[in-house]
Scaffold this motif. Structure first.
Motif, short mmCIF file in Angstrom:
data_model
loop_
_atom_site.label_atom_id
_atom_site.label_comp_id
_atom_site.label_asym_id
_atom_site.label_seq_id
_atom_site.Cartn_x
_atom_site.Cartn_y
_atom_site.Cartn_z
N CYS A 58 -12.09 69.59 18.81
CA CYS A 58 -12.22 68.76 17.59
C CYS A 58 -12.95 67.52 18.06
O CYS A 58 -12.94 66.79 19.12
CB CYS A 58 -10.99 68.22 17.35
SG CYS A 58 -11.32 67.09 15.86
N VAL B 289 -13.64 64.85 15.83
CA VAL B 289 -13.36 63.76 14.83
C VAL B 289 -13.07 62.43 15.49
O VAL B 289 -13.46 61.42 15.16
CB VAL B 289 -12.45 64.30 13.85
CG1 VAL B 289 -12.18 63.28 12.76
CG2 VAL B 289 -13.06 65.55 13.06
N CYS B 290 -12.17 62.63 16.46
CA CYS B 290 -11.91 61.31 17.25
C CYS B 290 -12.06 61.52 18.91
O CYS B 290 -12.22 62.58 19.40
CB CYS B 290 -10.87 60.84 17.12
SG CYS B 290 -9.29 61.39 17.82
N ARG C 240 -10.16 61.78 20.92
CA ARG C 240 -9.09 62.62 21.89
C ARG C 240 -9.64 64.07 22.25
O ARG C 240 -9.14 64.43 23.46
CB ARG C 240 -7.98 62.65 20.95
CG ARG C 240 -6.98 63.47 21.65
CD ARG C 240 -5.43 62.97 20.84
NE ARG C 240 -4.17 63.59 21.73
CZ ARG C 240 -3.07 63.48 21.03
NH1 ARG C 240 -2.81 62.73 20.08
NH2 ARG C 240 -2.35 64.30 21.69
N GLY C 241 -10.23 64.80 21.31
CA GLY C 241 -11.03 66.03 21.53
C GLY C 241 -9.98 67.03 21.80
O GLY C 241 -10.01 67.91 22.64
N CYS C 242 -8.89 67.40 20.86
CA CYS C 242 -8.02 68.37 20.87
C CYS C 242 -8.78 69.75 20.95
O CYS C 242 -9.75 69.91 20.32
CB CYS C 242 -7.26 68.13 19.62
SG CYS C 242 -6.03 66.77 19.58
N ASN D 62 -4.33 71.27 16.80
CA ASN D 62 -4.54 69.81 16.42
C ASN D 62 -3.59 68.76 16.60
O ASN D 62 -2.25 69.23 16.47
CB ASN D 62 -5.19 69.73 14.92
CG ASN D 62 -4.06 70.49 14.07
OD1 ASN D 62 -3.59 71.62 14.47
ND2 ASN D 62 -4.13 69.90 12.94
N SER D 63 -3.92 67.37 16.84
CA SER D 63 -2.68 66.44 16.69
C SER D 63 -2.76 65.73 15.35
O SER D 63 -1.86 64.92 15.17
CB SER D 63 -3.22 65.49 17.69
OG SER D 63 -3.13 66.25 18.84
N CYS D 64 -3.76 66.01 14.46
CA CYS D 64 -3.57 65.22 13.23
C CYS D 64 -4.37 66.06 12.23
O CYS D 64 -5.00 67.10 12.45
CB CYS D 64 -4.20 63.85 13.30
SG CYS D 64 -6.02 63.89 13.16
N ARG E 38 -6.77 65.49 10.30
CA ARG E 38 -8.13 65.54 10.34
C ARG E 38 -8.88 66.69 11.21
O ARG E 38 -9.78 67.17 10.82
CB ARG E 38 -8.92 64.08 10.70
CG ARG E 38 -8.67 62.95 9.86
CD ARG E 38 -9.16 61.92 10.46
NE ARG E 38 -8.38 61.45 11.76
CZ ARG E 38 -9.03 60.60 12.54
NH1 ARG E 38 -9.96 59.93 12.51
NH2 ARG E 38 -8.42 60.25 13.90
N GLY E 39 -8.09 66.99 12.07
CA GLY E 39 -8.38 68.26 13.06
C GLY E 39 -8.36 69.37 12.26
O GLY E 39 -9.04 70.38 12.49
S1 SF4 Z 1 -7.17 66.75 15.93
FE1 SF4 Z 1 -7.00 64.66 15.23
S2 SF4 Z 1 -6.24 63.57 17.17
FE2 SF4 Z 1 -7.17 65.62 17.81
S3 SF4 Z 1 -9.07 65.02 18.26
FE3 SF4 Z 1 -9.35 65.84 15.94
S4 SF4 Z 1 -9.02 63.87 14.85
FE4 SF4 Z 1 -8.52 63.47 17.07
#
Ligand code: SF4
Ligand SMILES: Cc1cc2nc3c(=O)[nH]c(=O)nc-3n(C[C@H](O)[C@H](O)[C@H](O)COP(=O)(O)OP(=O)(O)OC[C@H]3O[C@@H](n4cnc5c(N)ncnc54)[C@H](O)[C@@H]3O)c2cc1C
Lengths: 417, 114
Positions: B6, B8-9, B11-13, B26-28, B30-31
């Motif tokens: 990912c 989007v942020c 963290r790179g899940c 994913n942790s959120c 958006r992922g």
């Molecule tokens: S899933 Fe959420 S926390 Fe994980 S990288 Fe994507 S945006 Fe960031």
């Protein structure tokens, strides 16, 4: 000798933002000096997009981001000279420059803002064993050749270092028809942004070799082959791990270094970032000389460069208007555990307007930690950060009222939660 | 099953998307959105340069006005090889309209006055 209130050296994002901010704050006698033919700086060759998310809430290509500030600068009618190289700065703030029209000239300034950007490290190449054929160059230079001059430097390419410029060039050269065989990174993690690893490497199936480096260079006149080896945690080559790549081009993307020859020539001491030490208004140890942008510390986001340029522009304006409150009392700001540097290095609390935005980087990737700010061993602020990467600059804002002392030591460090 | 990082942020899940479009790792939220889009219809913004007749420069930087399908990026870049424009050009000027019928324009990202 012509005299200006403010002379800005370097017309990249930092210098443009600084000039604009000073002008908007009432400084009308400004001269900006730029050595290239155009204003805009390094962004003119960064044709990829992704700039401006913080400034404009949209993703712009580098030249377009620069254009917005050039247009604004021009609309104010601020004086500038391009194709003009600044050669030296004297103690009395006179500036020596040279260009075709004026020849070798001197102007005088009441305040100076230094925004001369950075240059690319080549250290990685010097340390590699083997011969020195042609075909080895920095990623930024290859970017300039391709994006400004329209000339592709090679057909089979390997990249040393996973900095963003190298990643971006991996994609760009692939799209232009070159074969990029891989990227080697000495560290066990990449120094580039995740987004670039995904969109520049994964999208094109370009392998990233972590904990690897180039161990030999082979070629008589032109580069023919490189050997890439794995390294152990002491950075020694691991025998038997060698891989050979037949390439005609090796790009170096091993980091950037602030360019500050002009300040060094004045005898100014540089900090661990290789930029000058500054106070809360981006003023160096020499009164009335300010610094911002990549020549102060290397930024990964141009939006932050613009912001810092503005701070320096406002600082210079404040200085010119005689609004600076100076007394002997001053906090020295230092990097504690897990932090590699802190900017600004000095804070005169009495001179702080609203707040101070501290900028710093962590030494290695970390998860779920606390960033703690202490003044004379007493915690004044702590912020939880889920993810910290050396590739991304962090900031913490401290309000004027939160400073518990005017002197002594302010430390920023990473702690367990 | 497809795997992505990912973006989007920071963290790179590490995301896994199964054939029914269910996202894990994913942790959120958006992922999840990102993972689905990447699995079904990955798109990218394209940037490149084209030739320009100008007293000042040789190349004009350009961008796609919107994201285009990832697997079309190479073809569009090839198609720009033969494009040549003449100064003056302003930022946002359309250089190629509806490129390859994708419904997306190629526009200038720099002003070249002469
Ligand atoms: S899933 Fe959420 S926390 Fe994980 S990288 Fe994507 S945006 Fe960031
Ligand atoms: C190759 C590269 C790729 C990047 N990619 C990204 C990215 O993808 N996304 C992002 O957000 N940020 C990126 N950055 C970071 C960001 O673009 C820069 O941090 C920012 O543009 C730097 O602005 P600056 O004004 O400090 O320096 P510069 O833009 O380098 O400007 C410095 C200017 O000073 C001039 N100068 C230097 N010495 C003299 C002298 N003696 N006399 C006169 N003029 C002088 C130079 O010619 C130059 O124009 C990248 C940076 C580089 C180097």
């Amino acid at each position: 000798m012509k005299e200006y209130d403010l002379v800005v050296v370097g017309g990249g994002s930092a210098g443009l933002a600084a000039s604009i901010a000073a002008y908007e704050d009432g400084v009308k006698s400004i001269l900006l000096l730029e050595k290239e033919k155009f204003l805009g700086g390094i962004l003119l060759q960064c044709i990829h997009n992704g700039f401006g998310l913080h400034e404009f809430n949209e993703q712009l290509a580098g030249p377009e981001y620069a254009q917005r500030f050039v247009d604004k600068f021009m609309s104010y009618g601020i004086e500038y000279k391009v194709d003009t190289m600044v050669l030296g700065i004297n103690e009395d703030k006179s500036i020596i420059y040279s260009n075709k029209e004026d020849g070798y000239s001197i102007v005088k300034a009441k305040a100076i803002i230094m925004s001369t950007g950075c240059s690319e490290r080549t250290r990685g190449a010097i340390a590699i064993p083997g011969s020195r054929p042609s075909g080895i160059l920095t990623a930024g230079l290859a970017q300039r050749y391709l994006n400004i001059d329209g000339y592709l430097v090679g057909k089979r390419v390997f990249i040393l270092g996973s900095g963003d410029i190298g990643l971006i060039m991996a994609r760009r050269m692939t799209l232009e028809g070159a074969k990029v065989l891989g990227v080697a990174e000495l560290m066990p993690y990449s120094n580039g942004l995740n987004r670039n690893i995904v969109q520049c490497l994964h999208d094109f199936d370009i392998p990233l070799y972590l904990s690897h480096t180039v161990s030999n260079i082979i070629g008589k006149d032109h580069l023919e082959k490189i050997v890439v080896s794995k390294v152990d945690d002491k950075m020694n080559f691991i025998e038997g791990s060698e891989m050979e790549f037949e390439v005609d081009t090796l790009l170096l993307s091993v980091g950037l270094l602030p360019s500050n020859v002009l300040l060094e020539d004045m005898g100014m001491e540089m900090s661990s970032t290789r930029g000058p030490k500054v106070n809360e208004m981006m003023e160096t140890c020499k009164e009335g000389i300010f610094a911002c942008g990549n020549s102060l510390h290397v930024h990964d986001l141009v939006d932050f460069v613009t912001k810092e340029g503005r701070e320096a522009g406002k600082g210079a304006s404040r200085y010119l208007k005689g609004l600076v409150t100076r007394n002997e009392e001053c906090l020295e700001c230092v990097a504690g555990d897990g932090i590699s540097y802190v900017i600004p290095q000095y804070v005169h609390v009495s001179n702080v307007d609203d707040n101070v935005e501290f900028k710093f980087r962590v030494r290695s990737p970390m998860e779920n930690k606390k960033i703690v700010i202490k003044i004379n061993d007493q915690v004044i602020k702590s912020v939880v950060k889920l993810h910290l990467l050396p590739a991304e600059m962090e900031t913490v804002v401290v309000k004027k009222g939160e400073f518990t002392s005017n002197n002594g030591k302010l430390v920023i460090e990473v702690e367990e939660r | 099953m497809k795997e992505f990082i990912c973006i989007v942020c920071p963290r790179g899940c590490h995301l896994k998307v199964d054939d029914d479009g269910n996202v894990t790792g994913n942790s959120c939220i958006r992922g999840e959105k990102y993972g689905k889009q990447e699995a079904i219809d990955p798109r990218r913004t394209l940037t490149s340069t084209v030739k320009i007749k100008s007293e000042l420069v040789r190349r004009l930087p350009v961008v796609s006005s919107e994201e285009i399908p990832k697997d079309k990026v190479k073809e569009v870049v090839r198609c720009l090889d033969s494009v040549e424009v003449s100064a003056p050009i302003k930022v946002k000027d359309v250089i190629v309209k509806n490129v390859m019928g994708l419904g997306v324009d190629i526009v200038a990202t720099r002003t070249i006055e002469k």
